[in-house]
Scaffold this motif. Structure first.
Motif, mmCIF file in Angstrom:
data_model
loop_
_atom_site.group_PDB
_atom_site.id
_atom_site.type_symbol
_atom_site.label_atom_id
_atom_site.label_comp_id
_atom_site.label_asym_id
_atom_site.label_seq_id
_atom_site.Cartn_x
_atom_site.Cartn_y
_atom_site.Cartn_z
ATOM 1 N N PHE A 133 -3.428 -13.752 34.398
ATOM 2 C CA PHE A 133 -3.597 -15.187 35.069
ATOM 3 C C PHE A 133 -3.013 -15.214 36.617
ATOM 4 C CE2 PHE A 133 -3.248 -16.577 30.541
ATOM 5 C CZ PHE A 133 -4.508 -16.718 30.497
ATOM 6 N N GLU A 134 -1.887 -14.350 36.592
ATOM 7 C CA GLU A 134 -1.193 -14.110 37.988
ATOM 8 C C GLU A 134 -2.129 -13.679 39.096
ATOM 9 O OE1 GLU A 134 2.114 -12.111 37.184
ATOM 10 O OE2 GLU A 134 3.203 -13.748 36.058
ATOM 11 N N ARG A 135 -3.205 -13.053 38.608
ATOM 12 C CA ARG A 135 -4.175 -12.451 39.750
ATOM 13 C C ARG A 135 -4.990 -13.564 40.398
ATOM 14 N NH1 ARG A 135 -5.370 -6.928 38.106
ATOM 15 N NH2 ARG A 135 -7.550 -7.066 38.916
ATOM 16 N N ASN A 136 -4.762 -14.635 39.946
ATOM 17 C CA ASN A 136 -5.506 -15.759 40.723
ATOM 18 C C ASN A 136 -4.901 -16.971 41.008
ATOM 19 O OD1 ASN A 136 -7.490 -18.450 40.592
ATOM 20 N ND2 ASN A 136 -8.990 -16.742 40.929
ATOM 21 N N ASP A 137 -4.863 -17.505 42.193
ATOM 22 C CA ASP A 137 -3.802 -18.631 42.409
ATOM 23 C C ASP A 137 -4.006 -20.023 41.884
ATOM 24 O OD1 ASP A 137 -2.346 -17.025 44.069
ATOM 25 O OD2 ASP A 137 -3.663 -17.250 45.890
ATOM 26 N N ASN A 138 -5.364 -20.075 41.142
ATOM 27 C CA ASN A 138 -5.680 -21.409 40.720
ATOM 28 C C ASN A 138 -5.459 -21.649 39.366
ATOM 29 O OD1 ASN A 138 -7.097 -22.314 43.182
ATOM 30 N ND2 ASN A 138 -8.921 -21.000 42.595
ATOM 31 N N PRO A 139 -5.305 -23.012 38.770
ATOM 32 C CA PRO A 139 -4.835 -23.049 37.468
ATOM 33 C C PRO A 139 -6.070 -22.679 36.421
ATOM 34 C CG PRO A 139 -5.313 -25.261 38.577
ATOM 35 C CD PRO A 139 -5.131 -24.115 39.648
ATOM 36 N N SER A 140 -5.902 -22.243 35.199
ATOM 37 C CA SER A 140 -6.912 -22.072 34.236
ATOM 38 C C SER A 140 -7.076 -22.985 33.254
ATOM 39 C CB SER A 140 -6.822 -20.523 33.728
ATOM 40 O OG SER A 140 -6.883 -19.802 34.876
ATOM 41 N N LEU A 141 -8.223 -23.454 32.600
ATOM 42 C CA LEU A 141 -8.292 -24.272 31.473
ATOM 43 C C LEU A 141 -9.166 -23.416 30.470
ATOM 44 C CD1 LEU A 141 -8.375 -26.861 29.667
ATOM 45 C CD2 LEU A 141 -10.313 -27.713 31.207
ATOM 46 N N ILE A 142 -8.542 -23.126 29.143
ATOM 47 C CA ILE A 142 -9.140 -22.552 28.227
ATOM 48 C C ILE A 142 -9.568 -23.618 27.304
ATOM 49 C CG2 ILE A 142 -9.231 -20.702 26.633
ATOM 50 C CD1 ILE A 142 -7.423 -19.365 28.431
ATOM 51 N N LEU A 143 -10.887 -24.021 26.720
ATOM 52 C CA LEU A 143 -11.312 -24.797 25.756
ATOM 53 C C LEU A 143 -11.834 -24.023 24.526
ATOM 54 C CD1 LEU A 143 -13.315 -27.291 28.080
ATOM 55 C CD2 LEU A 143 -10.985 -27.633 27.093
ATOM 56 N N ILE A 144 -11.351 -24.141 23.490
ATOM 57 C CA ILE A 144 -11.820 -23.492 22.262
ATOM 58 C C ILE A 144 -12.114 -24.340 21.219
ATOM 59 C CG2 ILE A 144 -10.922 -21.973 20.376
ATOM 60 C CD1 ILE A 144 -8.775 -20.734 22.328
ATOM 61 N N ASP A 145 -13.341 -24.374 20.690
ATOM 62 C CA ASP A 145 -13.956 -25.352 19.790
ATOM 63 C C ASP A 145 -14.617 -24.500 18.520
ATOM 64 O OD1 ASP A 145 -14.502 -27.759 18.798
ATOM 65 O OD2 ASP A 145 -16.229 -27.877 19.838
ATOM 66 N N GLU A 146 -14.551 -24.974 17.264
ATOM 67 C CA GLU A 146 -15.116 -24.659 15.890
ATOM 68 C C GLU A 146 -14.422 -23.364 15.879
ATOM 69 O OE1 GLU A 146 -16.861 -26.336 14.360
ATOM 70 O OE2 GLU A 146 -17.907 -27.949 15.692
ATOM 71 N N ILE A 147 -13.124 -23.091 16.234
ATOM 72 C CA ILE A 147 -12.437 -21.766 15.836
ATOM 73 C C ILE A 147 -12.506 -21.291 14.596
ATOM 74 C CG2 ILE A 147 -10.197 -23.339 15.849
ATOM 75 C CD1 ILE A 147 -10.809 -19.569 16.927
ATOM 76 N N ALA A 148 -12.212 -22.153 13.609
ATOM 77 C CA ALA A 148 -12.264 -21.953 12.239
ATOM 78 C C ALA A 148 -13.618 -21.379 11.691
ATOM 79 C CB ALA A 148 -12.102 -23.270 11.319
ATOM 80 N N ALA A 149 -14.748 -21.809 12.289
ATOM 81 C CA ALA A 149 -15.957 -21.185 11.897
ATOM 82 C C ALA A 149 -15.875 -19.693 12.530
ATOM 83 C CB ALA A 149 -17.274 -21.870 12.470
ATOM 84 N N TYR A 150 -15.422 -19.377 13.538
ATOM 85 C CA TYR A 150 -15.465 -18.028 14.123
ATOM 86 C C TYR A 150 -14.614 -17.310 13.279
ATOM 87 C CZ TYR A 150 -14.807 -14.180 17.464
ATOM 88 O OH TYR A 150 -14.732 -12.986 17.759
ATOM 89 N N LEU A 151 -13.435 -17.454 12.803
ATOM 90 C CA LEU A 151 -12.520 -16.714 11.930
ATOM 91 C C LEU A 151 -12.851 -16.462 10.609
ATOM 92 C CD1 LEU A 151 -9.142 -18.640 12.668
ATOM 93 C CD2 LEU A 151 -9.900 -16.389 13.672
ATOM 94 N N GLU A 152 -13.933 -17.239 10.245
ATOM 95 C CA GLU A 152 -14.759 -16.994 8.740
ATOM 96 C C GLU A 152 -15.498 -15.943 9.078
ATOM 97 O OE1 GLU A 152 -16.284 -18.076 4.908
ATOM 98 O OE2 GLU A 152 -14.528 -18.540 6.117
ATOM 99 N N GLN A 153 -16.234 -15.736 10.074
ATOM 100 C CA GLN A 153 -17.131 -14.549 10.405
ATOM 101 C C GLN A 153 -16.246 -13.407 10.698
ATOM 102 O OE1 GLN A 153 -20.093 -15.136 13.112
ATOM 103 N NE2 GLN A 153 -19.809 -17.452 13.139
ATOM 104 N N ALA A 154 -15.260 -13.653 11.456
ATOM 105 C CA ALA A 154 -14.358 -12.593 11.968
ATOM 106 C C ALA A 154 -13.834 -11.903 10.749
ATOM 107 C CB ALA A 154 -13.331 -12.885 13.051
ATOM 108 N N ALA A 155 -13.410 -12.679 9.869
ATOM 109 C CA ALA A 155 -12.592 -11.977 8.452
ATOM 110 C C ALA A 155 -13.491 -10.876 7.834
ATOM 111 C CB ALA A 155 -12.305 -13.080 7.451
ATOM 112 N N ALA A 156 -14.762 -10.790 8.148
ATOM 113 C CA ALA A 156 -15.679 -9.934 7.438
ATOM 114 C C ALA A 156 -15.791 -8.644 8.288
ATOM 115 C CB ALA A 156 -16.970 -10.250 7.184
#
Length: 479
Positions: free
Chosen positions: A215-238
């Motif tokens: 994050f320090e490599r860039n002077d601008n602020p960053s916004l990270i939007l994470i949606d439907e994380i539970a569905a992804y973790l369901e797949q990633a568990a396999a």
């Protein structure tokens, strides 16, 4: 009996709904399409497939009601973006959790956050959506001076555990394998991805220190939007990674990412967690976020960064704002006054609750949608697993308003949208209701044809309507 106010003269009659309210054009023409009810953060951020009502930031905000949760979210984001741009730490929480039920507005809020970051000048009036006028003005000024927020959008149902690439229309996008590799590329391009390439290829999560260096490599602020994380973790568990799994590695990454939001405004994470079919995974993520928030709060003594996008008492206002271009306050007040006068003048014919001040407030707050409609949609149908609350209510009510205006010559004495306006003679309404009740072991289609509506007019309710009107009573749809 009828609860439509009547008087001996005509001068005191309340205006009809047609005199006081003007539906939005897409509702009035029946063109509020199916895809416009399915907000997709991934489509807005990663493709050209999103309907204009979501993709066009100006149109999006014009048709969005500023709930208290949305105002809270955008105020916090604007505060942090300005703080990062001015290199003046605001002391605010960088972990913002949207915790809501299915269809409770989380994706809509995520899209609003994305547009605020990407197109701040497109918001018609920031003061409608940001609680503090000074912050709204400062954000507007900072954006005009060149504020550029880096954004990353990760939607768990848009990717899969083997392939995290989000935008296949981008020829330069790497074949990312993990959430962290994909986020690094979206935020900072190829340079950002190269910084975490080894972590992505080996599926080993970077620690907090390495993320802070990213994050320090860039002077601008960053916004990270994470949606439907539970569905992804369901797949990633396999997906096995040595003695671990990709789900466990992703949880480790999330802990490092959320820790990187502490004591700075450089990066803000907006994480949505809904009560979906992936209940166990959703609870795991809630615990992870709560643990990090608690640790941060013990240091900064700040309130928890948890936001409810749409409160129960705001649903009527959200529906009214999306369905109607304008609602005359004097027409609303005259209608409510007339109804309350009817109730108090004939107490024996109505329940005690009808004359309570609280009922007056409800009539006023929900107008021109009758409170019983709101109750049915948010309390009765909301118990069905597939009903998406605000989104589902909007879909049914848009058809009700369309039908009412199509037949307004028959309903000139109408003052509210009522439950029976969601009529099974409308194919969209019927198919929606049948889908909703598909989990119930009963043939509802046969019941509708036998008891409520049939094409040949032989349903029991239709027969009763004809007998009722034949005997001099008003049509049931006026009651």
């Amino acid at each position: 009996m009828s609860d439509t106010p009547t008087t001996t003269g005509t001068t005191n009659r309340p205006p009809s709904i047609f005199d006081s309210c003007e539906p939005r054009q897409d509702v009035l023409t029946g063109e509020l399409a199916e895809d416009q009810f399915a907000a997709s953060l991934a489509d807005v951020a990663h493709s050209d497939d999103a309907p204009d009502v979501y993709a066009d930031p100006r149109l999006f905000f014009e048709k969005t009601y500023p709930t208290s949760g949305l105002q809270d979210l955008l105020t916090r984001l604007a505060t942090r973006f300005v703080g990062a741009h001015n290199d003046d730490y605001t002391g605010t929480n960088g972990i913002l959790r949207l915790d809501t039920s299915f269809g409770g507005g989380k994706t809509h809020n995520q899209i609003a956050a994305y547009h605020l970051a990407e197109s701040p000048s497109a918001v018609p009036d920031l003061s409608d959506f940001i609680l503090d006028q000074d912050i709204a003005d400062e954000y507007t000024d900072t954006a005009a001076l060149g504020l550029d927020v880096n954004t990353a959008v990760f939607v768990g149902t848009h990717v899969d555990a083997e392939d995290a690439r989000s935008n296949y229309d981008d020829p330069d996008a790497p074949a990312t394998k993990t959430m962290w590799g994909e986020m690094a590329y979206q935020l900072f391009g190829r340079e950002g991805y190269e910084f975490l390439r080894e972590n992505d290829e080996n599926r080993t999560p970077p620690g907090t220190t390495k993320l802070e260096r990213l994050f320090e490599r860039n002077d601008n602020p960053s916004l990270i939007l994470i949606d439907e994380i539970a569905a992804y973790l369901e797949q990633a568990a396999a997906v096995e990674i040595g003695d671990s799994t990709l789900a466990k590695q992703t949880n480790t990454f999330l802990m490092s990412l959320l820790s990187a939001t502490q004591n700075n405004d450089k990066v803000t994470v907006v994480l949505s967690i809904a009560d979906t079919a992936f209940a166990d995974q959703a609870e795991d993520v809630r615990g992870l976020v709560s643990e990090t928030i608690s640790e941060f709060n013990s240091i900064s003594d700040r309130v928890e960064g948890s936001i409810t996008p749409t409160e129960d008492n705001e649903i009527a206002a959200v529906l009214r704002h999306r369905l109607f271009e304008s609602v005359a306050e004097d027409g609303r007040d005259a209608t409510v006054d007339a109804y309350m006068s009817l109730y108090t003048g004939d107490r024996d014919s109505f329940p005690d609750s009808a004359t309570n001040p609280e009922h007056r407030d409800r009539l006023e707050d929900s107008y021109p949608i009758h409170p019983t409609v709101i109750d049915t949609l948010t309390e009765e149908l909301d118990s069905l697993p597939s009903f998406q609350r605000t989104r589902g209510a909007l879909k049914l009510l848009s058809r009700a308003v369309y039908r009412l205006w199509q037949h307004q010559s028959d309903y000139q004495e109408r003052h509210f949208v009522r439950l029976f306006d969601m009529h099974p003679s409308d194919g969209d309404v019927r198919s929606t209701l049948l889908r909703l009740f598909s989990s119930v072991d009963m043939d509802f289609e046969a019941a509708i044809k036998a008891d409520i509506f049939s094409e040949d007019g032989t349903a029991n309710a239709e027969e009763e309507d004809r007998n009722w009107v034949k005997n001099g009573h008003p049509h049931s749809e006026h009651i």
